[in-house]
Scaffold this motif. Sequence first.
Motif, mmCIF file in Angstrom:
data_model
loop_
_atom_site.group_PDB
_atom_site.id
_atom_site.type_symbol
_atom_site.label_atom_id
_atom_site.label_comp_id
_atom_site.label_asym_id
_atom_site.label_seq_id
_atom_site.Cartn_x
_atom_site.Cartn_y
_atom_site.Cartn_z
ATOM 1 N N ASN A 229 49.695 49.607 36.103
ATOM 2 C CA ASN A 229 49.161 49.806 37.449
ATOM 3 C C ASN A 229 47.668 49.472 37.473
ATOM 4 N N HIS A 231 46.020 47.491 39.078
ATOM 5 C CA HIS A 231 45.428 47.269 40.396
ATOM 6 C C HIS A 231 44.876 48.553 40.998
ATOM 7 N N ARG A 232 45.202 49.693 40.410
ATOM 8 C CA ARG A 232 44.753 50.984 40.930
ATOM 9 C C ARG A 232 43.601 51.500 40.081
ATOM 10 N N THR A 234 40.904 50.000 39.061
ATOM 11 C CA THR A 234 40.750 49.035 37.969
ATOM 12 C C THR A 234 39.442 49.222 37.218
ATOM 13 N N GLU A 474 35.538 44.384 50.826
ATOM 14 C CA GLU A 474 36.547 45.261 50.233
ATOM 15 C C GLU A 474 36.233 46.714 50.583
ATOM 16 N N GLU A 512 43.970 43.313 48.796
ATOM 17 C CA GLU A 512 45.088 42.392 49.023
ATOM 18 C C GLU A 512 45.045 41.810 50.427
ATOM 19 N N LEU A 531 38.992 41.078 40.078
ATOM 20 C CA LEU A 531 40.228 41.616 40.645
ATOM 21 C C LEU A 531 40.770 40.701 41.733
ATOM 22 N N ARG A 534 42.704 37.648 40.588
ATOM 23 C CA ARG A 534 44.083 37.934 40.145
ATOM 24 C C ARG A 534 45.057 37.736 41.303
ATOM 25 N N LEU A 535 44.675 38.214 42.490
ATOM 26 C CA LEU A 535 45.524 38.043 43.662
ATOM 27 C C LEU A 535 45.507 36.603 44.162
ATOM 28 N N GLN A 538 47.965 34.817 42.324
ATOM 29 C CA GLN A 538 49.312 35.246 42.687
ATOM 30 C C GLN A 538 49.773 34.652 44.018
ATOM 31 N N TYR A 594 40.979 41.295 34.076
ATOM 32 C CA TYR A 594 40.394 40.468 35.118
ATOM 33 C C TYR A 594 40.855 39.014 35.014
#
Length: 648
Positions: A229, A231-232, A234, A474, A512, A531, A534-535, A538, A594
Amino acid sequence: MNFLTIKALEIMFLIINIKEALSASEKEMQIIIDVVNSYEKPTDVVAIVCWRKYLKFSFVNKLRKLEKPKRVLFITKHEVCENKLPSKNLIFITDTRCPNIKDILFNANSCNKFNNPNRWIILGNMLIKNNEITHDFTNLNIMIDSEVILLQLYAKIFKLYMPYKIGPKNNGWIIESFATWDPIHGLNKSKEIDIATSVRRKDLSREPITMSVVVTENMTKSELPEIRNIHRDTLAKSSFLHYMPIYDFTNATMAIIYAETWGYLLNGTWNGMVGDVAQGKAEFAGTVMFITKERLPVLEYMNSPSSTSVKFVFREPSLSYENNLFLLPFKPVVWYCIVGLVFLLMFILFINARWENVKSCNKNKIDHTILQPNVSDIAIMVISAISQQGSSTELKGQYILKCTARFSTVLPRLTLYLDATGSLGRVVMFILFFTFVFLYTSYSASIVALLQSTSNQIRTLSDLLNSKLELGAEDIVYNRYLFSTATEPVKKAIYQNKIAPRGSKANFMKLEDGVRKLQKEPFAFNMNTGLGYRLVEQYFYEHEKCGLREISYFVNNKPWQTCRKDSPYKEIFKIGSFRSQEHGFNVRINKIVYSKKPICIAKGGKFGSVNMTDFYPALLTLLYGIISALVILLFEILVHRKQFKGKS
């Protein structure tokens, strides 16, 4: 034995004791001089002693005779904590045999004078016995970074010891041998002392060292040592992983307390994680943080282990988003040349049309296909050539040619002259249309290329503020605080005009959501790049990863490991942090947690459809033309009606 004999013996013993006392004081003084002289760094001496004046005078003279003379300052117990003392590289000297020694040590302890880089030499009798400290130093913070030297006389040899405690609540003393001294050989340092204090004492013997960690979700408390997890929270998890090798290096026990925010100065008091460190509840900030001016008095910044930073990230907008595409195909000089060419051709056409009209043999016959020598007809013809539409009028020279046939038998030279004059108009027409064919081709090709191009004009915060891009950030504690408290004009305007305009909801969003909006819209998103990327990896297609640009909003946008300003463990942990970095531990953690900025490998893989933004200048031109035509038409109608009424 009579009374006089007894008195004589007493006086003799008193003299012997005084000589021995003077001899011992001179030896201690020489030891101090040798210790001071053994340090390579420039050193000032601060003496808080109860010596007699002649001893002080002798001490000062001996220090002045050294190759590197030292400054000496004699102070009282009340002056220990005053700011008039030099700030660095001091050696304090005091004597436990002085009557006010407890007050001296208490005052020095209250203002952290036993901390590094200060050094102490404490004189006295029987301070150490059987490897135990006999004097009451229990309440003194002689910690692991302290350099306090105690003198102990064994027969004719002085032994110098350095005691310290591992923790403030640990009453057990660790005693190091600093050196030995005798009148013949002088000072002889131990080999271990040549090793730096922070390296020599790095073993903390499982002492619990507390650090404060920022946690925004309760689930994180049980997930800190694990890479799941990610992403939580981080930053908290990655910082914890960076600290683990340091605790192993120092053989310390990790104790954790939790905070809900990084910590900010409110009404003169620090809250959050910084508050825990500033108030002494924790030695280290367990979550990395930014360098700010307000935090410098209470925090010591050690190392920046993370490869991530916080920046505005955006995709390069299309060129039409920032510029008028219809002005870009040619440079300004070319446009000026084209305008000059247009006026030159209009002038030549006017001369030719005028010449044909004047020299025409049949002026009574009207031909509407012949270019008339007036500005409106010539302007319409040139505009037709520029827009590749052709013209209903032209330079023909046919009447001149008919005149040429009539006078050919009489005036041969005039015939040749009139032939050349008739051909000139057609040459001008040819040059006019030929030139604008090439210009039109070049212009159209450039427009097609520019439609697929992106703009690289947004490079600074000012450019970002003045651009048409929407801005967001963010939704995290430090972003909300730092954006709202910005004082620089550009940064303040970004917050007030772009991030949180008055009367609308502040544009803070989840990571996100911000990345997905970054993918689909002209949008700049302030995020943790490690961070966020990473998205991006994705969600983005390969061609969408091209053209990503970054602009720093924060001056110091890299997070750092920090500790309490006067922490005795800061040098040891700083060495441990750099050691982890040199051994590759930090690199491994960063690669797991990261992501770096994606590499563009398919830049030409996207076909972009033309949108309204690309050709709105052309629509505006058409709209202005229609309006102008209607206005002129209305004006002509009014003029015509007025003329008609005048005739009737």
